[in-house]
Design a protein around this motif. Structure first.
Motif, PDB file in Angstrom:
ATOM      1  N   ALA A  27       4.356 -52.322   7.557  1.00  0.00           N
ATOM      2  CA  ALA A  27       5.726 -52.265   8.063  1.00  0.00           C
ATOM      3  C   ALA A  27       6.725 -52.244   6.911  1.00  0.00           C
ATOM      4  O   ALA A  27       7.728 -51.509   6.961  1.00  0.00           O
ATOM      5  CB  ALA A  27       6.004 -53.453   8.980  1.00  0.00           C
ATOM      6  N   SER A  28       6.461 -53.013   5.862  1.00  0.00           N
ATOM      7  CA  SER A  28       7.372 -53.003   4.715  1.00  0.00           C
ATOM      8  C   SER A  28       7.351 -51.649   4.010  1.00  0.00           C
ATOM      9  O   SER A  28       8.391 -51.170   3.546  1.00  0.00           O
ATOM     10  CB  SER A  28       7.031 -54.123   3.738  1.00  0.00           C
ATOM     11  OG  SER A  28       5.826 -53.861   3.070  1.00  0.00           O
ATOM     12  N   VAL A  29       6.190 -51.008   3.957  1.00  0.00           N
ATOM     13  CA  VAL A  29       6.093 -49.681   3.349  1.00  0.00           C
ATOM     14  C   VAL A  29       6.883 -48.670   4.174  1.00  0.00           C
ATOM     15  O   VAL A  29       7.671 -47.880   3.631  1.00  0.00           O
ATOM     16  CB  VAL A  29       4.615 -49.251   3.220  1.00  0.00           C
ATOM     17  CG1 VAL A  29       4.501 -47.793   2.801  1.00  0.00           C
ATOM     18  CG2 VAL A  29       3.886 -50.136   2.233  1.00  0.00           C
ATOM     19  N   VAL A  30       6.700 -48.695   5.485  1.00  0.00           N
ATOM     20  CA  VAL A  30       7.402 -47.743   6.352  1.00  0.00           C
ATOM     21  C   VAL A  30       8.905 -48.019   6.337  1.00  0.00           C
ATOM     22  O   VAL A  30       9.716 -47.083   6.300  1.00  0.00           O
ATOM     23  CB  VAL A  30       6.824 -47.787   7.785  1.00  0.00           C
ATOM     24  CG1 VAL A  30       7.655 -46.950   8.737  1.00  0.00           C
ATOM     25  CG2 VAL A  30       5.377 -47.314   7.789  1.00  0.00           C
ATOM     26  N   ARG A  31       9.312 -49.296   6.328  1.00  0.00           N
ATOM     27  CA  ARG A  31      10.737 -49.633   6.253  1.00  0.00           C
ATOM     28  C   ARG A  31      11.352 -49.103   4.955  1.00  0.00           C
ATOM     29  O   ARG A  31      12.477 -48.578   4.955  1.00  0.00           O
ATOM     30  CB  ARG A  31      10.943 -51.141   6.333  1.00  0.00           C
ATOM     31  CG  ARG A  31      11.283 -51.637   7.693  1.00  0.00           C
ATOM     32  CD  ARG A  31      11.797 -53.061   7.688  1.00  0.00           C
ATOM     33  NE  ARG A  31      11.035 -53.984   6.856  1.00  0.00           N
ATOM     34  CZ  ARG A  31       9.952 -54.635   7.257  1.00  0.00           C
ATOM     35  NH1 ARG A  31       9.495 -54.464   8.470  1.00  0.00           N
ATOM     36  NH2 ARG A  31       9.318 -55.444   6.439  1.00  0.00           N
ATOM     37  N   GLY A  32      10.641 -49.239   3.854  1.00  0.00           N
ATOM     38  CA  GLY A  32      11.146 -48.719   2.588  1.00  0.00           C
ATOM     39  C   GLY A  32      11.280 -47.206   2.604  1.00  0.00           C
ATOM     40  O   GLY A  32      12.257 -46.644   2.090  1.00  0.00           O
ATOM     41  N   HIS A  33      10.316 -46.544   3.214  1.00  0.00           N
ATOM     42  CA  HIS A  33      10.379 -45.086   3.333  1.00  0.00           C
ATOM     43  C   HIS A  33      11.574 -44.681   4.196  1.00  0.00           C
ATOM     44  O   HIS A  33      12.305 -43.747   3.853  1.00  0.00           O
ATOM     45  CB  HIS A  33       9.074 -44.564   3.928  1.00  0.00           C
ATOM     46  CG  HIS A  33       8.933 -43.081   3.850  1.00  0.00           C
ATOM     47  ND1 HIS A  33       8.514 -42.429   2.723  1.00  0.00           N
ATOM     48  CD2 HIS A  33       9.167 -42.120   4.765  1.00  0.00           C
ATOM     49  CE1 HIS A  33       8.501 -41.126   2.945  1.00  0.00           C
ATOM     50  NE2 HIS A  33       8.897 -40.920   4.188  1.00  0.00           N
ATOM     51  N   LEU A  34      11.777 -45.403   5.299  1.00  0.00           N
ATOM     52  CA  LEU A  34      12.911 -45.114   6.174  1.00  0.00           C
ATOM     53  C   LEU A  34      14.236 -45.361   5.456  1.00  0.00           C
ATOM     54  O   LEU A  34      15.188 -44.586   5.608  1.00  0.00           O
ATOM     55  CB  LEU A  34      12.852 -45.993   7.427  1.00  0.00           C
ATOM     56  CG  LEU A  34      11.801 -45.656   8.468  1.00  0.00           C
ATOM     57  CD1 LEU A  34      11.758 -46.736   9.524  1.00  0.00           C
ATOM     58  CD2 LEU A  34      12.069 -44.314   9.089  1.00  0.00           C
ATOM     59  N   ALA A  35      14.306 -46.423   4.681  1.00  0.00           N
ATOM     60  CA  ALA A  35      15.553 -46.760   4.000  1.00  0.00           C
ATOM     61  C   ALA A  35      15.977 -45.655   3.039  1.00  0.00           C
ATOM     62  O   ALA A  35      17.170 -45.434   2.824  1.00  0.00           O
ATOM     63  CB  ALA A  35      15.408 -48.083   3.254  1.00  0.00           C
ATOM     64  N   TYR A  36      15.032 -44.951   2.474  1.00  0.00           N
ATOM     65  CA  TYR A  36      15.369 -43.912   1.505  1.00  0.00           C
ATOM     66  C   TYR A  36      15.488 -42.532   2.146  1.00  0.00           C
ATOM     67  O   TYR A  36      16.400 -41.777   1.824  1.00  0.00           O
ATOM     68  CB  TYR A  36      14.316 -43.877   0.396  1.00  0.00           C
ATOM     69  CG  TYR A  36      14.720 -43.043  -0.782  1.00  0.00           C
ATOM     70  CD1 TYR A  36      15.556 -43.561  -1.761  1.00  0.00           C
ATOM     71  CD2 TYR A  36      14.288 -41.731  -0.914  1.00  0.00           C
ATOM     72  CE1 TYR A  36      15.947 -42.791  -2.836  1.00  0.00           C
ATOM     73  CE2 TYR A  36      14.677 -40.955  -1.986  1.00  0.00           C
ATOM     74  CZ  TYR A  36      15.501 -41.481  -2.940  1.00  0.00           C
ATOM     75  OH  TYR A  36      15.891 -40.720  -4.008  1.00  0.00           O
ATOM     76  N   PRO A  52       8.178 -50.050  12.306  1.00  0.00           N
ATOM     77  CA  PRO A  52       9.504 -49.723  12.850  1.00  0.00           C
ATOM     78  C   PRO A  52       9.528 -48.284  13.355  1.00  0.00           C
ATOM     79  O   PRO A  52       8.804 -47.423  12.840  1.00  0.00           O
ATOM     80  CB  PRO A  52      10.435 -49.908  11.650  1.00  0.00           C
ATOM     81  CG  PRO A  52       9.568 -49.760  10.461  1.00  0.00           C
ATOM     82  CD  PRO A  52       8.203 -50.237  10.859  1.00  0.00           C
ATOM     83  N   PRO A  53      10.355 -48.004  14.356  1.00  0.00           N
ATOM     84  CA  PRO A  53      10.432 -46.629  14.876  1.00  0.00           C
ATOM     85  C   PRO A  53      11.110 -45.706  13.872  1.00  0.00           C
ATOM     86  O   PRO A  53      11.939 -46.131  13.066  1.00  0.00           O
ATOM     87  CB  PRO A  53      11.270 -46.771  16.149  1.00  0.00           C
ATOM     88  CG  PRO A  53      12.078 -47.998  15.921  1.00  0.00           C
ATOM     89  CD  PRO A  53      11.236 -48.910  15.078  1.00  0.00           C
ATOM     90  N   ALA A  54      10.738 -44.449  13.938  1.00  0.00           N
ATOM     91  CA  ALA A  54      11.343 -43.449  13.064  1.00  0.00           C
ATOM     92  C   ALA A  54      12.669 -43.017  13.664  1.00  0.00           C
ATOM     93  O   ALA A  54      12.710 -42.417  14.737  1.00  0.00           O
ATOM     94  CB  ALA A  54      10.408 -42.253  12.915  1.00  0.00           C
ATOM     95  N   ARG A  55      13.764 -43.371  13.004  1.00  0.00           N
ATOM     96  CA  ARG A  55      15.095 -42.992  13.470  1.00  0.00           C
ATOM     97  C   ARG A  55      16.010 -42.841  12.261  1.00  0.00           C
ATOM     98  O   ARG A  55      15.724 -43.358  11.188  1.00  0.00           O
ATOM     99  CB  ARG A  55      15.656 -44.012  14.449  1.00  0.00           C
ATOM    100  CG  ARG A  55      15.787 -45.398  13.904  1.00  0.00           C
ATOM    101  CD  ARG A  55      16.164 -46.396  14.992  1.00  0.00           C
ATOM    102  NE  ARG A  55      16.137 -47.739  14.470  1.00  0.00           N
ATOM    103  CZ  ARG A  55      17.199 -48.352  13.957  1.00  0.00           C
ATOM    104  NH1 ARG A  55      18.345 -47.740  13.903  1.00  0.00           N
ATOM    105  NH2 ARG A  55      17.097 -49.579  13.486  1.00  0.00           N
ATOM    106  N   VAL A  56      17.100 -42.143  12.459  1.00  0.00           N
ATOM    107  CA  VAL A  56      18.062 -41.902  11.383  1.00  0.00           C
ATOM    108  C   VAL A  56      18.797 -43.207  11.099  1.00  0.00           C
ATOM    109  O   VAL A  56      19.332 -43.840  11.998  1.00  0.00           O
ATOM    110  CB  VAL A  56      19.051 -40.787  11.788  1.00  0.00           C
ATOM    111  CG1 VAL A  56      20.110 -40.625  10.718  1.00  0.00           C
ATOM    112  CG2 VAL A  56      18.312 -39.489  12.015  1.00  0.00           C
ATOM    113  N   LEU A  57      18.809 -43.622   9.842  1.00  0.00           N
ATOM    114  CA  LEU A  57      19.464 -44.867   9.443  1.00  0.00           C
ATOM    115  C   LEU A  57      20.775 -44.648   8.707  1.00  0.00           C
ATOM    116  O   LEU A  57      21.556 -45.578   8.547  1.00  0.00           O
ATOM    117  CB  LEU A  57      18.527 -45.686   8.559  1.00  0.00           C
ATOM    118  CG  LEU A  57      17.219 -46.155   9.191  1.00  0.00           C
ATOM    119  CD1 LEU A  57      16.387 -46.913   8.172  1.00  0.00           C
ATOM    120  CD2 LEU A  57      17.484 -47.009  10.407  1.00  0.00           C
TER     121      LEU A  57
END
Length: 109
Positions: free
Chosen positions: A28-37, A85-90
């Protein structure tokens, strides 16, 4: 993205025997970091593909933990929805972001 997914897969192989909650928190932390960028407008398909492929790698790692595995895709979907976390535009569109900073009087004046 391919390089990062390869690193995730290698780490999942090393973490294969850890409990599922620990693996889920790490992934989840890996996916969150990917989403954040990368979760900018117009890139949602690539972000969703990253989450899907990370889930697929996690599924393969969990299935290799036992010869008599009972892990199905239905259970894996529940695990992925619980931990990832779901894939969405941040991030907003650039026009919206810059308008907020320059509306009214400029701070430079």
């Amino acid at each position: 993205m391919r390089t990062k997914l390869r690193e995730v897969n290698d780490q999942l192989k090393l973490r294969r025997h850890e409990p599922i909650p620990e693996q889920g928190q790490w992934l989840a932390s890996v996916v969150r970091g990917h989403l954040a960028y990368y979760a900018v407008p117009g890139n949602i398909d690539a972000v969703a593909a990253f989450r899907t492929q990370a889930t697929r790698h996690w599924f393969k790692a969990l299935r290799r933990r036992s010869q008599k595995t009972s892990l199905t895709w239905e259970r894996m979907d529940r695990l992925a929805n619980r931990w990832l976390p779901p894939a969405r535009v941040l991030h907003p569109y650039p026009e919206q972001r810059f308008d907020v900073r320059t509306l009214g009087r400029s701070p430079v004046r």
